[in-house]
Write a protein that holds these residues in place. Structure first.
Motif, mmCIF file in Angstrom:
data_model
loop_
_atom_site.group_PDB
_atom_site.id
_atom_site.type_symbol
_atom_site.label_atom_id
_atom_site.label_comp_id
_atom_site.label_asym_id
_atom_site.label_seq_id
_atom_site.Cartn_x
_atom_site.Cartn_y
_atom_site.Cartn_z
ATOM 1 N N ALA A 192 0.568 -1.054 0.236
ATOM 2 C CA ALA A 192 -0.190 0.034 0.134
ATOM 3 C C ALA A 192 1.366 1.224 -0.062
ATOM 4 N N LEU A 193 1.857 1.222 0.970
ATOM 5 C CA LEU A 193 2.958 2.554 0.900
ATOM 6 C C LEU A 193 4.055 2.220 -0.323
ATOM 7 N N ARG A 194 4.063 1.195 -1.248
ATOM 8 C CA ARG A 194 4.361 1.575 -2.146
ATOM 9 C C ARG A 194 3.639 1.947 -3.574
ATOM 10 N N TYR A 195 2.180 1.735 -3.686
ATOM 11 C CA TYR A 195 1.690 2.116 -4.798
ATOM 12 C C TYR A 195 1.133 3.620 -4.081
ATOM 13 N N GLN A 196 1.435 3.750 -2.968
ATOM 14 C CA GLN A 196 0.769 5.892 -2.709
ATOM 15 C C GLN A 196 1.502 6.807 -3.978
ATOM 16 N N LEU A 197 1.386 6.557 -5.152
ATOM 17 C CA LEU A 197 1.360 7.800 -6.159
ATOM 18 C C LEU A 197 0.902 9.087 -5.682
ATOM 19 N N ASN A 198 1.788 9.914 -6.311
ATOM 20 C CA ASN A 198 0.971 11.161 -6.398
ATOM 21 C C ASN A 198 0.515 10.987 -7.454
ATOM 22 N N PRO A 199 -0.675 11.214 -7.663
ATOM 23 C CA PRO A 199 -1.652 11.299 -8.528
ATOM 24 C C PRO A 199 -1.509 12.988 -8.620
ATOM 25 N N HIS A 200 -1.254 14.023 -8.039
ATOM 26 C CA HIS A 200 -0.176 15.469 -9.418
ATOM 27 C C HIS A 200 0.595 14.514 -10.340
ATOM 28 N N PHE A 201 1.186 14.129 -9.961
ATOM 29 C CA PHE A 201 2.484 13.518 -11.088
ATOM 30 C C PHE A 201 1.614 12.950 -12.428
ATOM 31 N N VAL A 202 1.123 12.933 -12.228
ATOM 32 C CA VAL A 202 0.259 11.767 -13.093
ATOM 33 C C VAL A 202 -0.530 13.121 -13.780
ATOM 34 N N PHE A 203 -1.869 13.550 -13.686
ATOM 35 C CA PHE A 203 -2.487 14.233 -13.962
ATOM 36 C C PHE A 203 -1.233 15.787 -14.709
ATOM 37 N N ASN A 204 -0.231 16.572 -13.802
ATOM 38 C CA ASN A 204 0.437 17.359 -15.197
ATOM 39 C C ASN A 204 1.438 16.604 -16.260
ATOM 40 N N ALA A 205 1.434 15.194 -15.854
ATOM 41 C CA ALA A 205 1.645 14.820 -17.025
ATOM 42 C C ALA A 205 1.352 14.652 -17.964
ATOM 43 N N LEU A 206 -0.588 14.682 -17.698
ATOM 44 C CA LEU A 206 -1.353 14.728 -19.306
ATOM 45 C C LEU A 206 -1.355 15.729 -19.317
ATOM 46 N N ASN A 207 -1.273 16.375 -18.237
ATOM 47 C CA ASN A 207 -1.572 18.036 -19.365
ATOM 48 C C ASN A 207 -0.628 18.150 -19.991
ATOM 49 N N SER A 208 1.152 18.450 -19.295
ATOM 50 C CA SER A 208 1.726 18.213 -20.913
ATOM 51 C C SER A 208 1.110 17.690 -22.139
ATOM 52 N N VAL A 209 0.723 16.199 -21.773
ATOM 53 C CA VAL A 209 0.286 15.305 -23.415
ATOM 54 C C VAL A 209 -0.184 16.517 -24.017
ATOM 55 N N SER A 210 -0.929 16.834 -22.943
ATOM 56 C CA SER A 210 -2.355 17.941 -23.944
ATOM 57 C C SER A 210 -1.735 18.783 -24.533
ATOM 58 N N SER A 211 -1.016 19.224 -23.491
ATOM 59 C CA SER A 211 -0.468 20.618 -24.300
ATOM 60 C C SER A 211 0.489 20.422 -25.342
ATOM 61 N N LEU A 212 1.207 18.818 -25.320
ATOM 62 C CA LEU A 212 2.163 18.910 -26.468
ATOM 63 C C LEU A 212 1.012 19.333 -28.190
ATOM 64 N N ILE A 213 0.237 17.992 -27.755
ATOM 65 C CA ILE A 213 -0.811 17.518 -28.682
ATOM 66 C C ILE A 213 -1.611 19.078 -29.224
ATOM 67 N N ILE A 214 -2.309 20.062 -28.412
ATOM 68 C CA ILE A 214 -2.449 20.921 -28.798
ATOM 69 C C ILE A 214 -1.130 21.952 -30.074
ATOM 70 N N ASP A 215 -0.001 21.927 -29.294
ATOM 71 C CA ASP A 215 1.238 22.939 -30.271
ATOM 72 C C ASP A 215 1.983 21.921 -31.086
ATOM 73 N N ARG A 216 0.699 20.802 -31.715
ATOM 74 C CA ARG A 216 0.588 20.260 -32.173
ATOM 75 C C ARG A 216 2.784 19.164 -32.742
#
Length: 391
Positions: A192-216
């Motif tokens: 349980a402790l090992r899988y306590q991933l910071n959800p903000h990291f995933v959200f930020n990474a997905l937002n970065s993907v979205s920004s890159l796609i918007i910028d083509r």
């Protein structure tokens, strides 16, 4: 109506009748058999050995009579065993009672039978005298009383031995069960402790993907998605390993930092300095990820200046020191020792909990500020052989 193929008829479970051996010894079977036959076997050998230094008439017949008498003693002790089994759930008082009056009765019975068996001069396999009426007037009652006391002492000694070993066996069984529960609980806690991933990291990474796609910038977006998928696969399904080598841990964290560099290409710089002796050292998986997350969160995200992150690992004597340093300073409560890092965030609490579950007091987390303006978090680990073992 035709039955559905998904519904299978219930299997008929045949009740098996317990074997005679199981019914004779329903509780602590091995202990009861070994102790009963062990005690009376030793007694038989001791009594029989007297022929070596005490002349006896008709020793062959006496030998057969001793076998008969030992068999009777074993049977009577089995009766005492069944009495103790009957009261095993009623406390020590009931067991002590069984070893007093009922055991006295059994001991006197053995003494009387002993007098009947050995009070006759008979042939080798002549037991016809046992069918004759018993002449109690011809008994040597002093011998009977003496023999009753001896047999009572043997029966009580066996009973006390059986109860002590039975209790010890139950305690050991409970300890094994408790250790198994502790192992399962600790394993669950660690995962349980090992899988306590910071959800903000995933959200930020997905937002970065979205920004890159918007910028083509599709090529960079594709690379970021691949890196993120590889990282998540390594974290969540990487063989479900609880312990990995320093080399594997560093490789995972470098992958993590590469993902973060997609968000901060100009401001995030990292350096890895691991000495060869530390590469094969086993450490808990993802143990330094919260330290790197904190460095990115409080360094790059909170300031506009470039941030340097240094990951290092050294073996000093019999301990591993693995550190994460970044530009800036860390606030350390003055009332708390540095190795506690109390109140400094969920990530550090996660690290402390994992270290405590795996190493007890043999590992520590240290926070410090260097003179050259860097915040340093260091995990000190002992030799892997000091990890808690499940006995």
């Amino acid at each position: 109506m035709k039955p559905s193929p998904s519904i299978r008829p219930a299997r008929i479970v045949e009740s098996r009748t317990p074997s005679l051996f199981y019914r004779l010894f329903p509780v602590n079977r091995d202990l009861a058999i070994k102790s009963i036959f062990g005690v009376w076997g030793a007694y038989f050998l001791f009594v029989t050995s007297r022929v070596l230094y005490v002349p006896q008439s008709n020793p062959d017949a006496l030998f057969v009579q001793r076998i008969l008498m030992t068999s009777i003693c074993i049977t009577v002790t089995w009766l005492l065993y069944r009495l103790l089994v009957m009261v095993r759930c009623k406390g020590m008082g009931a067991a002590i009672f069984m070893l007093s009056l009922p055991t006295m009765v059994l001991a006197n019975y053995i003494a009387l039978v002993d007098q009947i068996v050995f009070n006759h001069d008979a042939g080798l396999f002549d037991f016809s005298y046992l069918l004759n009426p018993v002449d109690f007037a011809a008994f040597d009652w002093a011998y009977v009383l003496d023999e009753a006391f001896t047999r009572y002492f043997i029966l009580v000694s066996w009973g006390a031995l059986y109860l002590a070993l039975s209790h010890s066996k139950n305690v050991q069984r409970m300890m094994v069960h408790s250790r198994e529960l502790e192992r399962v609980n600790r394993s669950s806690e660690l995962r349980a402790l090992r899988y306590q991933l910071n959800p903000h990291f995933v959200f930020n990474a997905l937002n970065s993907v979205s920004s890159l796609i918007i910028d083509r910038q599709n090529e960079q977006a594709e690379k970021l998605v691949d890196d993120l998928a590889d990282y998540m696969r390594a974290v969540l399904t990487g063989g479900a390993q609880d312990m990995i080598t320093v080399e594997q841990e560093i490789a995972q964290q470098v992958r993590y930092l590469e993902i973060e560099r997609m968000r901060f290409p100009q401001r995030l710089l990292y350096f890895v300095d691991v000495e060869p002796a530390a590469n094969d050292w086993s450490i808990p998986a993802l143990i330094i990820q919260p330290l790197i997350e904190n460095a990115v969160k409080f360094g790059v995200s909170a300031a506009d200046q470039p941030l340097n992150i240094i990951i290092s690992a050294r073996v000093e004597e019999d301990r591993l020191r693995i550190s994460v340093a970044n530009d800036g300073r860390v606030e350390i409560p003055p009332t708390q020792p540095h190795d506690r890092a109390a109140g400094t965030g969920t990530g550090l609490t996660n690290i402390q909990s994992r270290l405590r579950a795996l190493y007890g007091q043999n590992a520590s987390l240290l926070l410090a500020n260097s003179r050259d303006g860097m915040a340093i978090a260091t995990i000190v680990l002992p030799d892997p052989s000091l990890i808690f073992e499940d006995l």
